[in-house]
Design a protein around this motif. Structure first.
Motif, short mmCIF file in Angstrom:
data_model
loop_
_atom_site.label_atom_id
_atom_site.label_comp_id
_atom_site.label_asym_id
_atom_site.label_seq_id
_atom_site.Cartn_x
_atom_site.Cartn_y
_atom_site.Cartn_z
N ALA A 1 0.33 9.77 -11.26
CA ALA A 1 1.38 8.90 -11.79
C ALA A 1 2.24 9.65 -12.80
O ALA A 1 3.48 9.56 -12.78
CB ALA A 1 0.76 7.67 -12.44
N VAL A 2 1.59 10.42 -13.69
CA VAL A 2 2.34 11.19 -14.69
C VAL A 2 3.25 12.21 -13.99
O VAL A 2 4.44 12.34 -14.32
CB VAL A 2 1.37 11.91 -15.65
CG1 VAL A 2 2.14 12.88 -16.55
CG2 VAL A 2 0.63 10.89 -16.50
N ASP B 1 0.83 -1.21 0.00
CA ASP B 1 0.00 0.00 0.00
C ASP B 1 0.86 1.26 0.00
O ASP B 1 0.59 2.22 -0.73
CB ASP B 1 -0.91 0.00 1.23
CG ASP B 1 -2.37 -0.23 0.87
OD1 ASP B 1 -2.74 0.02 -0.29
OD2 ASP B 1 -3.13 -0.68 1.74
N MET B 2 1.91 1.26 0.83
CA MET B 2 2.76 2.44 0.96
C MET B 2 3.60 2.65 -0.30
O MET B 2 3.70 3.77 -0.82
CB MET B 2 3.67 2.29 2.17
CG MET B 2 4.58 3.50 2.41
SD MET B 2 5.75 3.25 3.76
CE MET B 2 6.89 2.09 3.00
N LEU B 3 4.21 1.58 -0.81
CA LEU B 3 5.12 1.72 -1.95
C LEU B 3 4.40 2.06 -3.25
O LEU B 3 5.02 2.58 -4.18
CB LEU B 3 5.93 0.43 -2.14
CG LEU B 3 6.89 0.06 -1.01
CD1 LEU B 3 7.62 -1.24 -1.33
CD2 LEU B 3 7.90 1.18 -0.76
N THR B 4 3.11 1.75 -3.34
CA THR B 4 2.36 2.09 -4.55
C THR B 4 1.73 3.47 -4.48
O THR B 4 1.07 3.90 -5.43
CB THR B 4 1.26 1.04 -4.83
OG1 THR B 4 0.46 0.87 -3.65
CG2 THR B 4 1.87 -0.29 -5.22
N ASN B 5 1.93 4.18 -3.37
CA ASN B 5 1.55 5.58 -3.32
C ASN B 5 2.38 6.33 -4.37
O ASN B 5 3.60 6.16 -4.44
CB ASN B 5 1.82 6.15 -1.93
CG ASN B 5 1.50 7.63 -1.84
OD1 ASN B 5 2.25 8.47 -2.32
ND2 ASN B 5 0.39 7.94 -1.20
N PRO B 6 1.76 7.16 -5.22
CA PRO B 6 2.50 7.78 -6.33
C PRO B 6 3.75 8.53 -5.91
O PRO B 6 4.77 8.48 -6.61
CB PRO B 6 1.46 8.73 -6.95
CG PRO B 6 0.15 8.13 -6.61
CD PRO B 6 0.33 7.51 -5.26
N TRP B 7 3.72 9.20 -4.78
CA TRP B 7 4.87 10.02 -4.41
C TRP B 7 5.97 9.19 -3.75
O TRP B 7 7.16 9.51 -3.89
CB TRP B 7 4.42 11.17 -3.52
CG TRP B 7 3.38 11.97 -4.23
CD1 TRP B 7 2.06 12.08 -3.93
CD2 TRP B 7 3.57 12.72 -5.44
NE1 TRP B 7 1.41 12.85 -4.86
CE2 TRP B 7 2.31 13.26 -5.81
CE3 TRP B 7 4.67 12.99 -6.25
CZ2 TRP B 7 2.13 14.04 -6.93
CZ3 TRP B 7 4.49 13.77 -7.39
CH2 TRP B 7 3.24 14.29 -7.71
N GLN C 1 -8.26 5.57 -11.87
CA GLN C 1 -9.03 6.81 -11.86
C GLN C 1 -8.20 7.97 -12.40
O GLN C 1 -6.97 7.98 -12.27
CB GLN C 1 -9.51 7.10 -10.44
CG GLN C 1 -10.46 6.04 -9.90
CD GLN C 1 -10.82 6.26 -8.45
OE1 GLN C 1 -10.31 7.17 -7.81
NE2 GLN C 1 -11.70 5.43 -7.93
N PRO C 2 -8.87 8.98 -13.02
CA PRO C 2 -8.13 10.10 -13.62
C PRO C 2 -7.18 10.79 -12.66
O PRO C 2 -6.07 11.16 -13.04
CB PRO C 2 -9.27 11.05 -14.06
CG PRO C 2 -10.44 10.16 -14.27
CD PRO C 2 -10.32 9.07 -13.26
N LYS C 3 -7.59 10.97 -11.41
CA LYS C 3 -6.71 11.62 -10.45
C LYS C 3 -5.44 10.82 -10.23
O LYS C 3 -4.34 11.37 -10.13
CB LYS C 3 -7.46 11.80 -9.12
CG LYS C 3 -6.64 12.51 -8.05
CD LYS C 3 -7.41 12.64 -6.76
CE LYS C 3 -6.57 13.30 -5.67
NZ LYS C 3 -7.31 13.40 -4.39
#
Length: 489
Positions: A379-380, A268-274, A372-374
């Motif tokens: 990610a971008v 969960d933590m590592l897949t956070n975008p930041w 989702q768009p957000k």
């Protein structure tokens, strides 16, 4: 006319009518008599033993002592839930569990994570039972429908699954029609796979679906325990897990709870975008620095570990695939070629292609078709920021290298750069040595310089010299010259 010959009689070809005997065949045309006294009692004893053994086998399989695993789907369904269900279902199968109960109390979650969870449930080789206690909304409804049986706690609800997202002002909005159509098809296919009415599943997602007597057009469908039973979406109502076992024919089974573990929280933590952006920054920077150092040292180890963590977490979340790794490896190869082989003006085609491939590798690992768009924008932004900071850090590193006496593995970094670019350098007498000119391209470390009107392939002794700098040839290695930057004044 002649008569056909008479068939010979077989002696003893008639069965005896005696009540206390039976005939058994011994040889052609001959029978013997066997007493029937006590045969009925023997038959009854054999049947009783058979029934006892079958009952004992049934108890061993699904009765007393059989294990039923319990997985809890609570709170928001995120990427860690994919890891949790993947491990839980796999371990339940290996343990020979009679069934797995998924207990739902969730408002929903991320659609890409829900799709991965749904695929895991449909592909499970162990029996799956959903227990709606007390709500399974949105993504949770999809997971419940994917189970073989659905049981409701009193007051349980299932549905309200139209996809939504938050706009830049923080307002909740329904997803575009394209996304709704995709999610509607996903719900329909899941219901069909479990033999349930697909139109009911579609009505949970799309307001335009109307079902007479159940939901009118313009409203989303949410099923209660009663309406779910009437429309084939409930296999019974249960006050607790014990009643679920009774309804499922698993009375007396032992429930084993499988907890949400530290690894699932880590995913969960590592897949956070930041956080993922930080892993990309460390990984790419470490690999680029390692390209300019001899052997394989600390920068490469840290960078490789960061990239492995990134792809491992996103793989467990059901997002990263082989295409992501291929994009990433292609980008690394292109950048290596740009640094050590091609000497095009400034940063050439290979370098630009490498950055694009790296970006695609990271982006495809962080997003899915239902992201989702957000999350897509995050990610971008995360990938772009990480790559830009990596390049800035790498440029600062190359600027700092000439002034350092950094030794890695007992070899001076400057010598390692020269050796990688042109092989071992041995000074030879040459008319070029001592001549000065201007760098036509950035030298990192290879590039082009103009010396007395002649364009030459050169390699920077310091590792990096910016375009336009005055350089002096210090060694002639035949097809390439080693140059040093001349300080003005």
């Amino acid at each position: 006319m002649t008569r056909p010959p008479k068939r010979p009689r077989v002696q003893g070809a008639r069965f005896s009518a005696h009540r206390s005997t039976a005939c058994s065949f011994l040889e052609a045309g001959k029978f013997t008599r066997v007493p029937l006294h006590g045969l009925g009692k023997t038959y009854n004893r054999l049947m009783r033993r058979k029934v006892f053994l079958l009952g004992l086998l049934g108890l061993l399989l699904v009765g007393e002592g059989a294990e039923v695993w319990l997985l809890s789907v609570e709170g928001e369904i995120g990427r860690g839930m994919v890891s949790y269900l993947h491990k839980g279902l796999a371990e339940a199968e290996r343990a020979g569990a009679a069934a797995v109960i998924l207990e739902f109390s969730t408002p929903g979650g991320y659609l890409d994570a829900a799709q991965s969870c749904r695929d895991l449930i449909l592909g499970a080789k162990v029996r799956t039972l959903a227990y709606v206690n007390r709500e399974a909304y949105s993504a949770g409804a999809l997971l419940a429908i994917a189970c073989e049986r659905i049981y409701f706690a009193p007051g349980g609800v299932l549905g309200a699954a139209t996809p939504v997202y938050f706009d830049p002002q923080g307002r909740m909005e329904e997803a575009p029609e394209k996304v709704i159509s995709a999610v509607r098809a996903l719900f329909r296919a899941t219901a069909e796979a479990r033999g349930r009415d697909p139109l009911v599943a579609e009505a949970m997602v799309d307001r335009t679906v109307a079902i007479p007597g159940l939901v009118e057009r313009g409203k989303l469908l949410t099923l209660t325990a009663k309406t779910a039973a009437e429309w084939g979406y409930s296999d019974g109502e249960a006050e607790d897990l014990g009643q679920v076992l009774n309804l499922a024919g698993l009375a007396g089974s032992v429930i084993r709870a499988f907890s949400y573990g530290w690894m699932d929280r880590l995913v969960d933590m590592l897949t956070n975008p930041w956080v993922a952006s930080l892993l990309i920054l460390i990984g790419v920077s470490g690999i680029l620095v390692e390209l300019f150092t001899p052997g394989f040292g600390l920068p490469g180890t840290v960078g490789l570990a960061s990239l492995l963590l990134f792809f491992w977490a996103h793989y467990l979340a059901g997002l990263a695939g082989w295409e992501s790794l291929l994009f990433f490896l292609g980008g690394i190869i292109a950048i290596v070629l740009e640094i050590f082989v091609f000497t095009a003006t400034d940063f050439g085609v290979a370098g630009i292609a490498g950055l694009i491939l790296l970006g695609l590798g990271f982006y495809t690992a962080m997003t899915g078709p239902l992201t989702q768009p957000k999350e897509v924008l995050s990610a971008v932004g995360a990938v772009a920021l990480a790559l830009v900071l990596s390049l800035v850090g790498f440029a600062l590193f190359l600027t700092w290298v000439p002034q350092s006496r950094l030794r890695l593995g007992g070899v001076v970094l400057k010598a390692a750069i020269e050796e990688r670019a042109v092989g071992k350098l041995a000074p030879t007498a040459s008319p070029y040595v001592g001549k000065r000119g201007n760098a036509l391209t950035d030298l990192h470390p290879v590039g082009k310089a103009e010396v007395e009107g002649e364009q030459l392939d050169v390699v920077a002794e310091e590792g990096f010299i910016p375009k336009g700098s005055t350089v002096e040839i210090v060694r002639d290695e035949g097809y390439r010259k080693v140059v040093r930057r001349v300080k003005e004044g």
